[in-house]
Design an enzyme around this catalytic site. Structure first.
Site, PDB file in Angstrom:
ATOM      1  N   HIS A 198      -2.711  21.189  -1.267  1.00  0.00           N
ATOM      2  CA  HIS A 198      -4.127  21.619  -0.227  1.00  0.00           C
ATOM      3  C   HIS A 198      -5.605  21.087  -0.244  1.00  0.00           C
ATOM      4  CE1 HIS A 198      -0.506  24.767  -0.056  1.00  0.00           C
ATOM      5  NE2 HIS A 198      -0.645  23.742   0.410  1.00  0.00           N
ATOM      6  N   GLU A 440      14.140   7.245  12.826  1.00  0.00           N
ATOM      7  CA  GLU A 440      13.447   7.888  11.508  1.00  0.00           C
ATOM      8  C   GLU A 440      15.253   8.478  10.843  1.00  0.00           C
ATOM      9  OE1 GLU A 440      10.903  10.954  10.712  1.00  0.00           O
ATOM     10  OE2 GLU A 440      11.616  12.318  12.064  1.00  0.00           O
ATOM     11  N   ASP A 464      10.041   8.327   6.468  1.00  0.00           N
ATOM     12  CA  ASP A 464      11.912   8.776   6.751  1.00  0.00           C
ATOM     13  C   ASP A 464      12.212   7.440   6.427  1.00  0.00           C
ATOM     14  OD1 ASP A 464      11.473  11.316   5.733  1.00  0.00           O
ATOM     15  OD2 ASP A 464      10.567  11.930   7.494  1.00  0.00           O
ATOM     16  N   CYS A 511       5.010   5.313  13.389  1.00  0.00           N
ATOM     17  CA  CYS A 511       3.866   6.127  13.335  1.00  0.00           C
ATOM     18  C   CYS A 511       3.982   6.251  11.964  1.00  0.00           C
ATOM     19  CB  CYS A 511       3.620   7.267  14.108  1.00  0.00           C
ATOM     20  SG  CYS A 511       5.604   7.895  14.231  1.00  0.00           S
TER      21      CYS A 511
END
Ligand code: PEP
Ligand code: MG
Length: 599
Positions: A198, A440, A464, A511
């Site tokens: 993170h 995907e 993916d 995308c």
């Protein structure tokens, strides 16, 4: 710079947030807390337990203070980052374990805390799941705070830093990064950490250059030293020589010159010389990215990933939390559209407590739309909020990981039920809201012509699609060399998805990361995509390539590569073409291959 300071030393780590910064070091003292073991008398046991509870209360108070500061500085949506610390500090197993150790073994509270935390972290260390392994660092950070409070040390916070500085630390907890704003922190570097942590994600979204995994930087750099941090290449120079500084200035000047040059395209259309228009939009995870999207001339949000909202919490986001977030997204880009993807938990995505049983193969498990259809109560909360948000701007809903027609029909049925609920309650929403899918999964790609009759738009998720189509785990570096967007099979399947969509009269976007890499732009133009969605900072360079090219040229390149049989041949062909067309090259941060570019 002190007498024992190092001169002109260069270290290489992992650049996790691009940009170059030069400044003075602020060494954050987060060394290991040394804990002594000593035995206590039976009469001291209750006092020792009370001391432990005071340290817990103090730790909680400090975290609440951080929480309040973060909320004021950057808003509610980042507070989830602090959740794990609260959870650990309030954990019954920790509290009872420490109390028991103090009582039974008659040891001091510090040592009891250390022992219990060690046993926790061993369990997490052994976890197969990378996410769970990363949580081990949350335990260590929270434990450090308790120990420092037991030992009477005040934890140093980033808000104590008065002057502009580069932070050098062994590791930074997300609770540190959320306190960073672009003002005083010029960059940060650490000894350890992973690019998917993170901390790294936050650095990227705040636009603070960062290099992690430098192994020994805290032993080499001192407060007051000069540091040059290049978050693009992952290099750091300690007390750079005049020569290194000159190199740095040239690099920064060149980068800024390049960036400024690109900004001239911001208000121009992404249109080729022969008049072919393509929409350039942004992939967004955090609200902070919306101003960048606008600054760089993005034409809306092509992919809003909603996973962040579910991250690291022990409860589910409420409908209001969803709505507040989507309203801010939608109002932030209005009048431009925002494609918001329903949650894609699982696989390499953030796994929170909400995911179901542990799975052997999470990338192919109960994730994304499968998870949502299995638990429609959770799905409906998100859909209600998405529909309600559509009253405030242009929202489009996108379903991830669709593998066939039944899933689309089922998901649309849930949308219809939610719409009926809203109608009954008299709540307004966009009745013509568009619904699309991510393409995907290979099965969806192969029957794109049929799926296209069911939805309003497609967005090809190459990250993916390549993973599943080529059987390459996208997070396994051992097979990363096989992850080839220009593989003939990948190009062919993309051609057929676009043909299927266009025959049915629906637009098709891309995308995945492939869309934001200028190496592929001419090929993607030739493919006839309607929209490319990418990280906001990639928009200007892609627009430049488009404006300086023609659709005919893209078609010709595509025609040629369809005749070639291997990914290597195709890549060589495309690279040669691009080098001829754009001899100055592209800065590295805009490309996926670290060996390329001049930056
Ligand atoms: C993709 O798979 O290409 C994609 C854009 O989605 P994500 O990276 O979130 O899986
Ligand atoms: Mg995906």
């Amino acid at each position: 710079m002190g007498q024992d300071s190092i001169l002109d030393m260069r270290l290489t780590g992992t650049g996790v947030s691009p940009g170059v910064a030069k400044g003075r070091v602020y060494l954050l003292d987060r060394g290991k807390v040394e804990v002594q073991e000593y035995h206590i008398a039976a009469s001291q046991v209750e006092d020792e337990i009370r001391r432990f509870h005071r340290a817990l209360t103090e730790s909680k108070r400090q975290l609440e203070e951080v929480q309040a500061r973060v909320k004021n500085a950057i808003g509610q949506e980042h507070l989830y980052i602090l959740e794990p610390y609260f959870m650990i500090i309030e954990d019954r197993m920790l509290i009872e374990g420490v109390e028991e150790s103090i009582r039974k073994e008659r040891i001091n509270a510090e040592y009891a805390v250390k022992k219990v935390l060690q046993s926790f972290s061993i369990i997490f260390d052994r976890a197969e799941d990378e996410y769970l392994r990363e949580r081990r660092s949350d335990i260590l950070h929270a434990g450090d705070r308790i120990l420092r409070n037991l030992m009477g040390h005040q934890p140093e916070t980033l808000t104590d830093i008065a002057k502009k500085a580069i932070i050098v630390a062994h590791d930074l907890a997300p609770s540190d990064t959320v306190q960073m704003t672009k003002g005083n922190i010029l960059a940060f570097v650490t000894d350890i950490g992973g690019p998917t942590s993170h901390t790294a994600i936050m650095a990227r979204s705040l636009g603070i250059p960062a290099v992690i995994g430098l192994k020994e930087i805290t032993g080499l750099a001192h407060t007051g030293d000069t540091l040059i941090v290049d978050g693009t290449t992952g290099t750091v120079s300690i007390n750079p020589s005049a020569e290194t500084q000159r190199e740095y200035f040239l690099k920064r000047r060149r980068f800024r010159f390049w960036e400024r040059g690109l900004l001239k395209y911001r208000n121009l259309d992404a249109q080729t010389r022969d008049g072919y228009r393509i929409r350039l939009s942004a992939n967004v995870e955090l609200l902070e990215e919306i101003p960048t999207l606008k600054e760089f001339g993005g034409q809306g949000i092509g992919l809003y990933r909603t996973e962040f909202l579910y991250l690291n919490r022990h409860d589910l986001p409420s409908e209001d939390e969803h709505l507040q977030m989507y309203r801010r997204v939608v109002e932030g880009v209005r009048p431009l559209p925002a494609i918001i993807r329903t949650v894609d938990l699982g696989g390499d995505k953030f796994v929170s407590k909400l995911t179901l049983a542990e799975e052997m193969n999470p990338a192919m498990g109960l994730r994304a739309i499968r998870f949502c259809l299995k638990v429609p109560e959770i799905f409906k909360v998100q859909l209600r909020a998405l529909l309600r948000a559509s009253a405030y701007g242009q929202v489009k809903i996108m379903f991830p990981m669709i593998s066939g027609i039944e899933e689309i029909r089922e998901a649309k049925q849930v949308v219809t039920e939610v719409k009926e609920d809203l109608d009954r309650a008299g709540i307004t929403y966009d009745r013509d809201i568009q619904i699309g899918i991510m393409v995907e999964i290979p099965s969806a790609a192969l029957m794109a012509d049929l799926l296209a009759r069911e939805v309003d738009f497609f967005s090809i998720g190459t990250n993916d699609l390549i993973q599943y189509f080529m059987a390459i785990d996208r997070v396994n570096e051992q097979v990363a060399y096989l992850y080839e967007p220009l593989h003939p099979a990948v190009i062919r399947i993309i051609v057929s998805v676009i043909e299927g969509a266009h025959r049915a009269g629906i637009p098709v976007a891309m995308c995945g990361e492939m869309a934001g890499d200028p190496l592929y732009t001419l090929v993607l133009l030739g493919l006839g995509l309607d929209e490319l969605s990418m990280a906001p900072h990639s928009i200007p360079v892609i627009k430049k390539v488009i404006r300086e090219s023609s659709f005919a040229e893209g078609k010709e390149i595509l025609g040629e590569i369809l005749k070639l049989a291997t990914a290597k041949e195709i890549e060589e062909y495309v690279r040669t073409k691009m080098a001829l067309r754009f001899p100055a090259g592209f800065p590295k941060s805009f490309t996926s291959d670290p060996a390329r570019g001049w930056c």
